[in-house]
Design a protein around this motif. Structure first.
Motif, PDB file in Angstrom:
ATOM      1  N   ALA A   1       1.942  10.655   1.326  1.00  0.00           N
ATOM      2  CA  ALA A   1       2.314   9.427   2.020  1.00  0.00           C
ATOM      3  C   ALA A   1       3.140   9.752   3.264  1.00  0.00           C
ATOM      4  CB  ALA A   1       3.095   8.512   1.078  1.00  0.00           C
TER       5      ALA A   1
ATOM      6  N   ASN B   1       1.802   7.664  -5.910  1.00  0.00           N
ATOM      7  CA  ASN B   1       0.791   8.669  -6.228  1.00  0.00           C
ATOM      8  C   ASN B   1       1.216  10.053  -5.768  1.00  0.00           C
ATOM      9  OD1 ASN B   1      -1.605   7.779  -7.613  1.00  0.00           O
ATOM     10  ND2 ASN B   1      -1.726   6.261  -5.994  1.00  0.00           N
ATOM     11  N   ARG B   2       1.621  10.167  -4.525  1.00  0.00           N
ATOM     12  CA  ARG B   2       2.074  11.476  -4.029  1.00  0.00           C
ATOM     13  C   ARG B   2       2.892  11.246  -2.767  1.00  0.00           C
ATOM     14  NH1 ARG B   2       1.361  17.052  -4.525  1.00  0.00           N
ATOM     15  NH2 ARG B   2       0.464  16.744  -6.565  1.00  0.00           N
ATOM     16  N   GLU B   3       4.199  11.439  -2.913  1.00  0.00           N
ATOM     17  CA  GLU B   3       5.076  11.099  -1.800  1.00  0.00           C
ATOM     18  C   GLU B   3       4.815  11.993  -0.594  1.00  0.00           C
ATOM     19  OE1 GLU B   3       9.160  10.696  -2.803  1.00  0.00           O
ATOM     20  OE2 GLU B   3       9.701   9.992  -0.818  1.00  0.00           O
TER      21      GLU B   3
ATOM     22  N   THR C   1       8.577   7.072   4.222  1.00  0.00           N
ATOM     23  CA  THR C   1       8.683   6.898   2.770  1.00  0.00           C
ATOM     24  C   THR C   1      10.099   6.565   2.345  1.00  0.00           C
ATOM     25  OG1 THR C   1       9.066   9.250   2.460  1.00  0.00           O
ATOM     26  CG2 THR C   1       6.801   8.487   2.317  1.00  0.00           C
TER      27      THR C   1
ATOM     28  N   SER D   1       1.045  11.016   5.975  1.00  0.00           N
ATOM     29  CA  SER D   1       0.203   9.981   6.572  1.00  0.00           C
ATOM     30  C   SER D   1       0.990   9.102   7.529  1.00  0.00           C
ATOM     31  CB  SER D   1      -0.420   9.097   5.503  1.00  0.00           C
ATOM     32  OG  SER D   1      -0.742   9.848   4.388  1.00  0.00           O
TER      33      SER D   1
ATOM     34  N   TYR E   1       2.230   2.038  -3.474  1.00  0.00           N
ATOM     35  CA  TYR E   1       1.263   2.744  -4.321  1.00  0.00           C
ATOM     36  C   TYR E   1       1.062   4.175  -3.833  1.00  0.00           C
ATOM     37  CZ  TYR E   1      -0.120  -1.381  -6.977  1.00  0.00           C
ATOM     38  OH  TYR E   1      -0.121  -2.443  -7.832  1.00  0.00           O
ATOM     39  N   GLY E   2       1.031   4.347  -2.522  1.00  0.00           N
ATOM     40  CA  GLY E   2       0.824   5.680  -1.963  1.00  0.00           C
ATOM     41  C   GLY E   2       1.937   6.628  -2.345  1.00  0.00           C
TER      42      GLY E   2
ATOM     43  N   ARG F   1       0.844  -1.208   0.000  1.00  0.00           N
ATOM     44  CA  ARG F   1       0.000   0.000   0.000  1.00  0.00           C
ATOM     45  C   ARG F   1       0.875   1.252   0.000  1.00  0.00           C
ATOM     46  NH1 ARG F   1      -4.445  -0.105  -2.187  1.00  0.00           N
ATOM     47  NH2 ARG F   1      -3.999  -2.190  -2.887  1.00  0.00           N
ATOM     48  N   SER F   2       1.965   1.215   0.815  1.00  0.00           N
ATOM     49  CA  SER F   2       2.842   2.392   0.871  1.00  0.00           C
ATOM     50  C   SER F   2       3.471   2.647  -0.488  1.00  0.00           C
ATOM     51  CB  SER F   2       3.968   2.207   1.886  1.00  0.00           C
ATOM     52  OG  SER F   2       3.544   1.488   2.975  1.00  0.00           O
TER      53      SER F   2
ATOM     54  N   GLY G   1       2.497   4.773  -9.031  1.00  0.00           N
ATOM     55  CA  GLY G   1       1.228   4.752  -8.326  1.00  0.00           C
ATOM     56  C   GLY G   1       0.103   3.976  -8.971  1.00  0.00           C
TER      57      GLY G   1
END
Lengths: 326, 328
Positions: free
Chosen positions: B213, B208-210, B220, B216, B204-205, B201-202, B275
């Motif tokens: 992530a 998409n937008r580091e 990273t 969140s 893909y996260g 999941r991380s 992503g």
């Protein structure tokens, strides 16, 4: 701030590259058995300008925040083509030179069309077109061979007035004819603006597409000039995969050393030229210190790794950790 | 999790169509088309022996492309594949020269060397924030330099161990080459990691937008570093298998795997910006590329023609479905 301070801030990367080059070249000539003679300078400049042309080509694309991984292959392709065409009487030779440069321009334009109008990512698109260009080079020259108009070749690789290397003069002329007008034109400004912030440039009505297209096309032209000079130096055409790849790699190294930002919008081809000359000199330092040539690829690789890691110093200036993530 | 598959099309269509990525469907359609064209040229294209042989050849690329996919999902790229492959192969073969202990450790040693290259890449990208394209090119050059110094510029004389040969060419289950089993195992592990674990999941996260992530609470940088290490290790493992297949390592054995591995991942619908993408697409891409290469070589196309067709096909397929949205 005064004007000259702005100028200094803008040219910092270029000046740093110039300084590195001067120091490296001083070490090189000081330890060279023959010393600082016209011959040594001529040999060094002949080797250096090849990479300088390819690095200039890479700079144009990098300024738009793209990357051209096919420059080395355009360089190889035009080398093979020149070994067929740049020969014979003066008129035939002139036609050959124009054809070779036109081919380079066309290759660059194809890259530009695919990346800008086809909206593909430059990395993948240029790796793929690079494969095509290499395939064509291999069709032209399955085996190394061919020849070139030797009068022209000798004139462009020799010395003017017995002192100045002709290849350096040619490099200077290309800068004056291609780079200076481009960087001062609307299209050149558009290329910088697109690399700096494409959205802002678009909103301001800057012709970003035409600017980027011009950058890619001129990159092809500059790589072709490099290919032409390779033919003048070697008198043959050779579709060598490894050498094409190496030039692509070294052009990126030279661009980084020359203070051009890989994120686009910053730097100049002049810096990349000094970066290229410095990179070549560093590679040749091993020879004057009598190292085994086997160590050269490793040495160049380590220099490259260190050069790109220097960019990490910018992290110390970051105040907000979120700026780590672009 | 699977209900929220990324890129789902608006849905009144049956579930399996709605969930299918158009890129993956196109890639599989192209495989069928290639097999059809091939069978027009020669009947043997549809024979089980030929297909199994292709699957075996594809599995080497598959192992390497798996690592590449992980990195591309992050929005990065690993251009150090050529010499990671060569380092894996050469170091495994080199370890084999040190008696029975060396032979036993050959495969892990080769993979570890690849992981080391990956870790250097990971440090450069994650902690020093150097663009991945640049740092991986540089480590590729360093790895090449190390190998040139090690071999003295010649192809190494060490040969592959029995275990390496067995992995690449043996048959543990009758009729199914070991290489295919290895690819299946690695692929299954990858699917599990990507869809069922926090790490996946991380990935893909981050792709998409580091920034998001990071905010969140995902570490990273550690995720990016691990991904590059895995990519390096899998490239080296691919090299080990290739060395087993050819029974020795060679200088530029990895050069032929950089473009195909990127192409396989991208043709399989994984976005080069990160992503978005599924492993099924990568499988389709790998098989597609292998079939294309095989058909071109069966038709006795010279190297030059192969390069040209190859580049043109990749650009054409990307123009079909890999385009970025227009900037408005």
């Amino acid at each position: 701030m005064k004007d000259w301070r702005y100028w200094l801030a803008e040219q910092r990367g270029t000046l740093l590259a110039l300084a590195i080059f001067i120091v490296m070249f001083a070490i090189y000539t000081a330890n060279h058995p023959a010393g600082f003679t016209a011959n040594v300078v001529q040999t060094a400049s002949n080797k250096g300008v090849l990479l300088a042309f390819v690095a200039m080509a890479q700079t144009l694309v990098v300024i738009t925040a793209g990357i051209d991984l096919s420059v080395g292959m355009i360089f190889t392709l035009t080398n093979c083509l020149a070994s067929w065409l740049v020969i014979g009487t003066g008129l035939e030779t002139a036609f050959g030179v124009v054809a070779v440069l036109g081919t380079g321009l066309l290759c660059g334009a194809i890259n530009g069309a695919i990346v800008i109008y086809g909206r593909l990512q430059p990395i993948v698109a240029t790796i793929a077109t690079g494969a095509v260009y290499f395939g064509i080079a291999l069709l032209l020259r399955p085996f190394p061979g061919g020849s070139v108009n030797e009068d022209l070749a000798d004139a462009l690789t020799g010395r003017l007035f017995g002192v100045v290397p002709a290849s350096l003069v040619a490099l200077f002329a290309v800068v004056l004819i291609v780079w200076v007008p481009f960087s001062r034109s609307v299209l050149g400004r558009a290329a910088y603006a697109a690399g700096s912030s494409e959205t802002a440039a678009y909103m301001s009505g800057v012709p970003i597409r035409r600017g980027k297209f011009a950058a890619y096309a001129l990159a092809g032209l500059l790589a072709a000039i490099g290919g032409l000079f390779l033919t003048f130096f070697t008198y043959t055409g050779d579709a060598a995969y490894a050498s094409g790849n190496a030039y692509t790699l070294f052009s990126i190294a030279a661009v980084v050393l020359g203070g051009v930002s890989l994120f686009g919008g910053k730097g100049s081809a002049i810096g990349a030229i000094f970066g290229a000359l410095a990179f070549r000199t560093i590679g040749d330092l091993l020879f004057v210190f009598d190292f085994d040539p086997l160590w050269q690829p490793l040495f160049q690789g380590v220099i490259l790794l260190i050069a790109v890691s220097l960019g990490a110093f910018a992290l110390f200036r970051v105040r907000n950790r979120l700026e780590w993530f672009l | 999790m699977s209900e929220t598959t990324i890129g789902g099309i608006a849905g009144r269509m049956p579930k399996f169509i709605r969930r299918a990525d158009p890129a993956v469907v196109t890639a599989f359609a192209c495989i069928v088309l290639l097999l059809f064209l091939g069978s027009l040229y020669s009947r043997s294209f549809l024979s089980p022996e030929y297909l199994l042989q292709q699957l075996k050849v594809a599995s080497f690329l598959g192992v390497i492309a798996t690592g590449m996919m992980l990195v591309i999902l992050l929005g990065q790229i690993d251009l150090s594949v050529p010499w990671s492959v060569a380092v894996g192969a050469m170091m495994a073969a080199a370890a084999a020269a040190y008696g029975p202990v060396g032979a036993a450790l050959a495969i892990p040693f080769g993979i570890c060397c690849g992981i080391m290259i990956g870790i250097v890449n990971g440090i450069g990208v994650a902690y020093l924030r150097i663009p991945s394209m640049i740092v991986t090119l540089a480590t590729n050059a360093v790895a090449q330099g190390l190998m040139v110094v090690y071999t003295g510029g010649f192809s190494p004389q060490d040969s592959a161990t029995g275990a390496m040969r067995y992995l690449a060419t043996g048959f543990a289950i009758p009729g199914v080459p070991n290489a295919v089993i290895i690819w299946a195992v690695i692929g299954a592990a990858m699917v599990f990691v990507l869809t069922r674990t926090g790490f996946g999941r991380s990935v893909y996260g981050i792709g998409n937008r580091e920034r998001a992530a990071y905010l969140s609470g995902i570490d990273t940088r550690r995720v990016v570093m691990i991904a590059f290490a895995v990519s390096g290790g899998l490239s080296a493992f691919g090299g080990v298998l290739l060395a087993g297949y050819a029974s020795k390592a060679a200088q530029s054995m990895g050069d032929a795997y950089l473009l195909p591995s990127i192409a396989a991942v991208v043709l399989g619908g994984t976005s080069i910006l990160g992503g978005r993408g599924s492993y099924l697409g990568t499988v389709a891409g790998v098989i597609l590329i292998t079939l294309l290469q095989s058909i071109l070589s069966v038709m006795q196309m010279p190297e030059a023609g192969r390069q040209i067709i190859y580049g043109v096909v990749i650009v054409a397929m990307l123009l079909l479905y890999g385009r970025a949205p227009a900037s408005r």
